[in-house]
Design a protein around this motif. Structure first.
Motif, PDB file in Angstrom:
ATOM      1  N   ASP A 253       5.157 -16.232 104.166  1.00 11.97           N
ATOM      2  CA  ASP A 253       3.659 -16.445 105.019  1.00 11.97           C
ATOM      3  C   ASP A 253       3.677 -15.496 106.017  1.00 11.97           C
ATOM      4  O   ASP A 253       2.755 -15.107 106.762  1.00 11.97           O
ATOM      5  CB  ASP A 253       2.650 -17.220 104.822  1.00 11.97           C
ATOM      6  CG  ASP A 253       1.419 -17.675 105.404  1.00 11.97           C
ATOM      7  OD1 ASP A 253       0.937 -15.982 104.597  1.00 11.97           O
ATOM      8  OD2 ASP A 253       0.674 -17.991 105.447  1.00 11.97           O
TER       9      ASP A 253
ATOM     10  N   ARG B  65       3.054  -6.849 104.143  1.00 11.09           N
ATOM     11  CA  ARG B  65       1.247  -8.001 102.910  1.00 11.09           C
ATOM     12  C   ARG B  65       0.785  -6.646 103.150  1.00 11.09           C
ATOM     13  O   ARG B  65       0.641  -6.750 101.766  1.00 11.09           O
ATOM     14  CB  ARG B  65       0.649  -8.753 104.342  1.00 11.09           C
ATOM     15  CG  ARG B  65      -0.342  -9.660 104.124  1.00 11.09           C
ATOM     16  CD  ARG B  65      -0.998 -10.674 105.681  1.00 11.09           C
ATOM     17  NE  ARG B  65      -0.154 -11.235 105.784  1.00 11.09           N
ATOM     18  CZ  ARG B  65       0.140 -12.664 105.022  1.00 11.09           C
ATOM     19  NH1 ARG B  65      -0.558 -13.201 104.062  1.00 11.09           N
ATOM     20  NH2 ARG B  65       1.247 -13.396 105.648  1.00 11.09           N
TER      21      ARG B  65
ATOM     22  N   TYR C 263       2.926 -15.845  98.634  1.00 14.18           N
ATOM     23  CA  TYR C 263       2.593 -16.147  99.839  1.00 14.18           C
ATOM     24  C   TYR C 263       3.671 -17.606 100.154  1.00 14.18           C
ATOM     25  O   TYR C 263       2.675 -18.486  99.128  1.00 14.18           O
ATOM     26  CB  TYR C 263       1.941 -16.229 100.872  1.00 14.18           C
ATOM     27  CG  TYR C 263       1.404 -14.566 100.873  1.00 14.18           C
ATOM     28  CD1 TYR C 263       2.370 -13.467 101.484  1.00 14.18           C
ATOM     29  CD2 TYR C 263       0.636 -13.933 100.420  1.00 14.18           C
ATOM     30  CE1 TYR C 263       1.986 -11.873 101.315  1.00 14.18           C
ATOM     31  CE2 TYR C 263       0.268 -12.741 100.288  1.00 14.18           C
ATOM     32  CZ  TYR C 263       1.094 -11.788 101.385  1.00 14.18           C
ATOM     33  OH  TYR C 263       0.732 -10.363 100.096  1.00 14.18           O
TER      34      TYR C 263
ATOM     35  N   ASP D 278       5.479 -20.989 102.407  1.00 13.30           N
ATOM     36  CA  ASP D 278       5.465 -21.276 103.524  1.00 13.30           C
ATOM     37  C   ASP D 278       6.932 -20.726 104.251  1.00 13.30           C
ATOM     38  O   ASP D 278       7.829 -21.221 103.939  1.00 13.30           O
ATOM     39  CB  ASP D 278       5.756 -22.930 104.016  1.00 13.30           C
ATOM     40  CG  ASP D 278       5.359 -23.458 105.095  1.00 13.30           C
ATOM     41  OD1 ASP D 278       6.470 -23.089 105.673  1.00 13.30           O
ATOM     42  OD2 ASP D 278       5.096 -24.734 105.422  1.00 13.30           O
TER      43      ASP D 278
END
Length: 190
Positions: free
Chosen positions: A111, A118, A134, A136
Protein backbone atom coordinates in the motif's frame (compact mmCIF):
# COMPACT_ATOMS: atom_id res chain seq x y z
CA UNK A 1 47.17 -23.43 -18.77
CA UNK A 2 43.53 -23.86 -19.66
CA UNK A 3 40.97 -21.12 -19.16
CA UNK A 4 41.62 -17.83 -17.46
CA UNK A 5 41.68 -16.68 -13.87
CA UNK A 6 38.52 -15.04 -12.55
CA UNK A 7 38.81 -11.28 -12.45
CA UNK A 8 38.74 -9.35 -9.21
CA UNK A 9 35.73 -7.02 -8.84
CA UNK A 10 38.05 -4.02 -9.24
CA UNK A 11 39.32 -5.37 -12.56
CA UNK A 12 35.80 -6.09 -13.79
CA UNK A 13 34.76 -2.57 -12.87
CA UNK A 14 37.53 -1.10 -15.02
CA UNK A 15 37.05 -3.40 -18.03
CA UNK A 16 33.34 -4.30 -18.17
CA UNK A 17 31.41 -2.98 -21.16
CA UNK A 18 34.43 -1.72 -23.06
CA UNK A 19 35.31 -2.51 -26.67
CA UNK A 20 38.24 -0.20 -27.31
CA UNK A 21 39.28 -2.22 -30.36
CA UNK A 22 35.97 -1.31 -32.02
CA UNK A 23 36.53 2.41 -31.35
CA UNK A 24 40.09 2.96 -32.60
CA UNK A 25 41.61 2.29 -29.17
CA UNK A 26 39.45 4.81 -27.34
CA UNK A 27 39.11 3.60 -23.74
CA UNK A 28 35.54 4.75 -23.15
CA UNK A 29 32.91 3.92 -25.74
CA UNK A 30 31.46 6.95 -27.49
CA UNK A 31 28.03 8.21 -26.50
CA UNK A 32 25.86 7.60 -29.54
CA UNK A 33 22.58 9.52 -29.80
CA UNK A 34 20.28 8.16 -32.47
CA UNK A 35 16.70 7.71 -33.51
CA UNK A 36 16.69 6.63 -37.14
CA UNK A 37 19.13 3.92 -38.21
CA UNK A 38 19.89 3.45 -41.90
CA UNK A 39 20.25 0.06 -43.58
CA UNK A 40 21.51 -0.76 -47.07
CA UNK A 41 18.34 -2.70 -47.84
CA UNK A 42 15.05 -3.90 -46.41
CA UNK A 43 16.60 -7.36 -46.22
CA UNK A 44 19.43 -6.02 -44.01
CA UNK A 45 16.89 -4.37 -41.67
CA UNK A 46 14.83 -7.57 -41.46
CA UNK A 47 17.93 -9.64 -40.65
CA UNK A 48 19.00 -7.17 -37.95
CA UNK A 49 15.48 -7.15 -36.48
CA UNK A 50 14.94 -10.93 -36.54
CA UNK A 51 13.98 -12.33 -33.15
CA UNK A 52 14.51 -9.07 -31.33
CA UNK A 53 18.24 -9.35 -32.10
CA UNK A 54 19.64 -8.20 -28.73
CA UNK A 55 22.59 -5.89 -29.17
CA UNK A 56 21.60 -4.89 -32.71
CA UNK A 57 20.87 -1.26 -33.41
CA UNK A 58 17.68 -1.12 -35.44
CA UNK A 59 16.04 1.99 -33.99
CA UNK A 60 17.56 4.43 -31.51
CA UNK A 61 14.77 4.08 -28.95
CA UNK A 62 15.42 0.32 -28.89
CA UNK A 63 19.05 0.94 -27.97
CA UNK A 64 22.40 2.02 -29.28
CA UNK A 65 25.87 0.51 -28.89
CA UNK A 66 26.37 2.88 -25.92
CA UNK A 67 23.40 1.39 -24.08
CA UNK A 68 24.26 -2.18 -25.07
CA UNK A 69 27.76 -1.80 -23.59
CA UNK A 70 26.32 -0.33 -20.37
CA UNK A 71 23.89 -3.26 -20.10
CA UNK A 72 26.72 -5.71 -20.67
CA UNK A 73 28.83 -4.03 -17.98
CA UNK A 74 26.03 -4.04 -15.39
CA UNK A 75 25.24 -7.71 -16.05
CA UNK A 76 28.90 -8.65 -15.72
CA UNK A 77 29.39 -6.63 -12.54
CA UNK A 78 26.22 -8.03 -10.94
CA UNK A 79 26.80 -11.60 -12.13
CA UNK A 80 23.57 -11.54 -14.10
CA UNK A 81 22.46 -13.14 -17.33
CA UNK A 82 21.49 -9.81 -18.86
CA UNK A 83 20.44 -6.28 -18.12
CA UNK A 84 17.82 -4.00 -19.61
CA UNK A 85 18.32 -0.27 -19.19
CA UNK A 86 15.21 1.87 -19.49
CA UNK A 87 14.59 5.59 -19.41
CA UNK A 88 12.87 5.86 -16.01
CA UNK A 89 11.95 4.07 -12.82
CA UNK A 90 8.33 3.93 -13.94
CA UNK A 91 9.47 2.15 -17.13
CA UNK A 92 11.51 -0.33 -15.10
CA UNK A 93 8.55 -1.08 -12.83
CA UNK A 94 6.15 -1.43 -15.76
CA UNK A 95 8.50 -3.78 -17.65
CA UNK A 96 9.12 -5.90 -14.56
CA UNK A 97 5.44 -6.34 -13.70
CA UNK A 98 4.27 -6.87 -17.28
CA UNK A 99 6.84 -9.64 -17.72
CA UNK A 100 4.95 -11.82 -15.24
CA UNK A 101 1.23 -11.01 -15.40
CA UNK A 102 -1.61 -11.96 -17.73
CA UNK A 103 -5.39 -11.52 -17.69
CA UNK A 104 -6.99 -13.34 -14.75
CA UNK A 105 -3.96 -12.99 -12.48
CA UNK A 106 -4.01 -11.53 -8.98
CA UNK A 107 -1.11 -9.44 -7.67
CA UNK A 108 -0.32 -8.11 -4.22
CA UNK A 109 1.12 -4.61 -4.08
CA UNK A 110 2.33 -2.86 -0.94
CA UNK A 111 0.00 0.00 0.00
CA UNK A 112 3.03 2.30 0.32
CA UNK A 113 3.97 1.85 -3.34
CA UNK A 114 5.25 4.56 -5.65
CA UNK A 115 2.31 6.44 -7.18
CA UNK A 116 3.10 5.50 -10.81
CA UNK A 117 3.01 1.81 -9.76
CA UNK A 118 -0.42 2.32 -8.21
CA UNK A 119 -1.54 4.13 -11.35
CA UNK A 120 -0.31 1.27 -13.55
CA UNK A 121 -2.27 -1.24 -11.45
CA UNK A 122 -5.47 0.81 -11.14
CA UNK A 123 -5.68 1.71 -14.83
CA UNK A 124 -3.71 -0.33 -17.34
CA UNK A 125 -3.56 -3.65 -15.51
CA UNK A 126 -7.19 -3.41 -14.39
CA UNK A 127 -8.28 -2.74 -17.97
CA UNK A 128 -6.52 -5.94 -19.04
CA UNK A 129 -8.00 -8.15 -16.33
CA UNK A 130 -5.23 -8.22 -13.75
CA UNK A 131 -6.60 -7.81 -10.22
CA UNK A 132 -4.53 -5.79 -7.77
CA UNK A 133 -4.88 -6.05 -4.01
CA UNK A 134 -3.00 -3.60 -1.80
CA UNK A 135 -1.56 -4.92 1.45
CA UNK A 136 -0.26 -3.34 4.67
CA UNK A 137 3.50 -2.90 4.23
CA UNK A 138 4.12 -4.18 7.77
CA UNK A 139 2.34 -7.51 7.14
CA UNK A 140 5.48 -9.64 7.03
CA UNK A 141 4.87 -13.39 6.84
CA UNK A 142 1.12 -12.92 7.34
CA UNK A 143 0.99 -12.08 3.64
CA UNK A 144 0.47 -15.84 3.22
CA UNK A 145 -3.20 -15.26 4.12
CA UNK A 146 -3.66 -12.96 1.10
CA UNK A 147 -2.14 -15.31 -1.48
CA UNK A 148 -4.72 -16.92 -3.76
CA UNK A 149 -4.42 -19.70 -6.31
CA UNK A 150 -4.14 -17.07 -9.07
CA UNK A 151 -1.65 -14.81 -7.24
CA UNK A 152 1.48 -14.54 -9.37
CA UNK A 153 3.36 -11.62 -7.85
CA UNK A 154 4.03 -9.84 -4.58
CA UNK A 155 5.37 -6.33 -5.10
CA UNK A 156 7.39 -4.86 -2.24
CA UNK A 157 8.92 -1.45 -1.70
CA UNK A 158 11.29 -1.02 1.19
CA UNK A 159 11.54 1.61 2.44
CA UNK A 160 8.07 2.54 1.20
CA UNK A 161 7.53 5.65 -0.89
CA UNK A 162 6.99 8.73 1.22
CA UNK A 163 6.06 6.78 4.37
CA UNK A 164 9.33 4.80 4.64
CA UNK A 165 8.05 1.58 6.24
CA UNK A 166 10.66 -1.14 6.27
CA UNK A 167 9.17 -4.41 5.05
CA UNK A 168 10.18 -7.82 6.38
CA UNK A 169 11.35 -8.98 2.97
CA UNK A 170 12.70 -12.39 4.12
CA UNK A 171 9.33 -13.27 5.71
CA UNK A 172 7.32 -12.02 2.72
CA UNK A 173 9.59 -13.84 0.27
CA UNK A 174 9.43 -17.09 2.24
CA UNK A 175 5.61 -17.01 2.37
CA UNK A 176 5.34 -16.16 -1.33
CA UNK A 177 7.93 -18.66 -2.50
CA UNK A 178 6.22 -21.42 -0.50
CA UNK A 179 3.27 -20.91 -2.86
CA UNK A 180 5.36 -20.47 -6.03
CA UNK A 181 4.70 -16.72 -6.17
CA UNK A 182 7.35 -14.32 -7.49
CA UNK A 183 8.50 -11.41 -5.32
CA UNK A 184 9.77 -8.12 -6.69
CA UNK A 185 11.21 -5.19 -4.81
CA UNK A 186 11.42 -1.53 -5.71
CA UNK A 187 14.38 -0.36 -3.64
CA UNK A 188 14.59 3.20 -4.99
CA UNK A 189 14.67 4.80 -1.56
CA UNK A 190 17.28 2.35 -0.29
Amino acid sequence: MSGHRPQKPETKLVHAGRRSSQYHGVVNPPVLHASTILFDSLDALEKASAGGAPGKTTYGRHGTPTRFLLEEAVAELEGGYGTLCVSSGASAITNAILAFVKPGDHILITDSTYFPTRNLCNTFLKKFGVETEYYDPTIGGDIAGLIRDNTVLVWCESPGSLTFEMQDIPAIAAAAHDRGVKVMLDNTWA
